[in-house]
Design an enzyme around this catalytic site. Structure first.
Site, PDB file in Angstrom:
ATOM      1  N   CYS A 138      -1.568  -1.017  -2.407  1.00  7.32           N
ATOM      2  CA  CYS A 138      -1.111   0.297  -1.652  1.00  7.32           C
ATOM      3  C   CYS A 138      -0.691   0.242  -0.473  1.00  7.32           C
ATOM      4  CB  CYS A 138      -2.111   1.393  -2.359  1.00  7.32           C
ATOM      5  SG  CYS A 138      -1.035   2.910  -1.674  1.00  7.32           S
ATOM      6  N   CYS A 141      -1.422   3.635   1.493  1.00  5.22           N
ATOM      7  CA  CYS A 141      -2.318   3.943   2.015  1.00  5.22           C
ATOM      8  C   CYS A 141      -3.544   2.858   2.535  1.00  5.22           C
ATOM      9  CB  CYS A 141      -3.792   3.884   0.524  1.00  5.22           C
ATOM     10  SG  CYS A 141      -2.929   3.876  -0.933  1.00  5.22           S
ATOM     11  N   ASP A 142      -3.004   1.715   2.516  1.00  2.00           N
ATOM     12  CA  ASP A 142      -4.216   0.407   3.729  1.00  2.00           C
ATOM     13  C   ASP A 142      -2.884  -0.136   4.477  1.00  2.00           C
ATOM     14  OD1 ASP A 142      -6.554   1.164   1.722  1.00  2.00           O
ATOM     15  OD2 ASP A 142      -5.876   0.032   0.311  1.00  2.00           O
TER      16      ASP A 142
END
Ligand code: NDP
Length: 319
Positions: A138, A141-142
């Site tokens: 992701c 997300c990261d």
């Protein structure tokens, strides 16, 4: 032989942000929800490390800890949370029939499907070893953890194209590994990728191994399928964007899905084609797939379940 049958007003299937949020709202509306966690209690976030983009956590939080908070909040209002796996369903009539672990039958007036989706992985040992330590599925997300660093992303669909351009804004360099000679993504997305100066595309290329120092990722070894040329890309992050599998197989006989398996909901709603069955979270979202959007649709599903039950009750009262 006595049969294990139970009747509930609201059954929630799945324990990610969508399921637990639905549980919080349903419990506070006195629907006495029963929630079955599935095999991976807490969902995809229990396999993540730091979460920095969920509002309310200014210092960030570990994914598993955040899911404990979701669970506690759902329990606080009386959600009956059970560890169990739904083995089959019969959604042909009301109440809906749901079988747990092949032995117990639940008759549910409303069903909220929040079974999520699972990221597809390449299947390399090194990918598993560094998952959460440089390997991620992701980018939204990261990606932030790799600010001003060099990263690689594998995949050639809309997700990979979108994530590559997202990463290109944060990172110094983005290497894109495409297994065929062309993309699967839409023309507009491909042209955006091709016109981003800090994205370098390797076509006809396969990931051989993710290289690391035992602690975190330091590179990725790729091989050109046509020339057999191998090269090592120096990267600290490796993103896998080769698709997801929505966990909806057991519902397909009754619930409309798209060709991949994502549940189709009515526009602006969590209603499915089956009355009293609502779908939320990643099981019906192939575009955003964020914890916060899952939680938002979980809230919608509970409110819609509550309204559905109230409308049914008023019809019964009127007759
Ligand atoms: P897709 O299934 O569309 O694409 C997966 C990609 O990964 C393909 O290019 C595929 O390669 C590649 N791939 C699969 N397995 C491997 C492997 N083992 N090694 C290397 N590459 C691999 O998944 P997406 O998540 O991209 O998209 C899913 C759906 O969601 C699509 O319908 C898409 O249009 C939609 N979507 C829409 C968005 C939007 O509208 N903004 C954003 C994101 C997704 P190959 O092409 O060779 O098969």
């Amino acid at each position: 032989m006595s049969q294990d049958i139970e009747h509930v007003q609201c059954l929630i299937i799945g324990s990610g942000p969508a399921g637990y949020t639905a549980a919080i709202y349903a419990a506070r509306a006195d629907l006495k929800p029963v929630l079955y966690t599935g095999m991976l209690a807490g969902g995809q976030l229990t396999q993540t490390t730091e979460v920095e983009n969920f509002p309310g956590y200014p210092d960030g939080i570990q994914g598993p800890e955040m899911m404990e908070h979701f669970q506690k909040q759902a329990e606080r209002f009386g959600t009956d949370i059970r560890f169990g796996y739904i083995s089959s369903v019969d959604l042909s009539g009301t109440p809906h029939k749901v079988v747990v672990d092949e032995v117990k039958t639940i008759l549910a007036d409303t069903v909220i499907i929040s079974t999520g989706a699972s990221a597809k992985w390449l299947g390399l040992e090194s990918e598993q070893k560094y998952n959460g330590f440089g390997v991620s599925a992701c980018a939204v997300c990261d990606g932030f953890f790799f600010k001003n660093q060099d990263v690689a992303i594998v995949g050639a669909g809309d997700t990979a194209a979108e994530e590559a351009t997202y990463l290109a804004k944060l990172c110094r360099k983005v290497y894109m590994i495409v297994r065929r000679e062309e993309f699967r993504a839409s023309k507009a997305m491909v042209s955006r990728v091709q016109n981003t100066p800090n994205i370098e595309i390797f076509y006809s290329s396969e990931t051989q191994e993710i290289v690391g120092d035992g602690q975190s990722v330091t590179g990725v070894r790729i091989k050109n399928n046509l020339t057999s040329e191998e090269r090592l890309l120096d990267v600290t992050g490796f993103f896998v964007a080769i698709g997801h599998h929505p966990n909806t197989d057991i519902f397909k006989e009754y619930i409309e899905t798209d060709e991949i398996g994502y549940i189709i909901t009515k526009s602006g709603s969590t209603e499915t084609n089956v009355e009293g069955v609502f779908a939320c979270g990643d099981a019906q979202d192939k575009i955003f797939r964020q914890a916060i959007t899952a939680a938002g649709t979980g809230c919608m599903a509970a409110l819609e379940a509550e309204r559905y039950l109230a409308a049914k009750e008023s019809v019964v009262a009127a007759n």
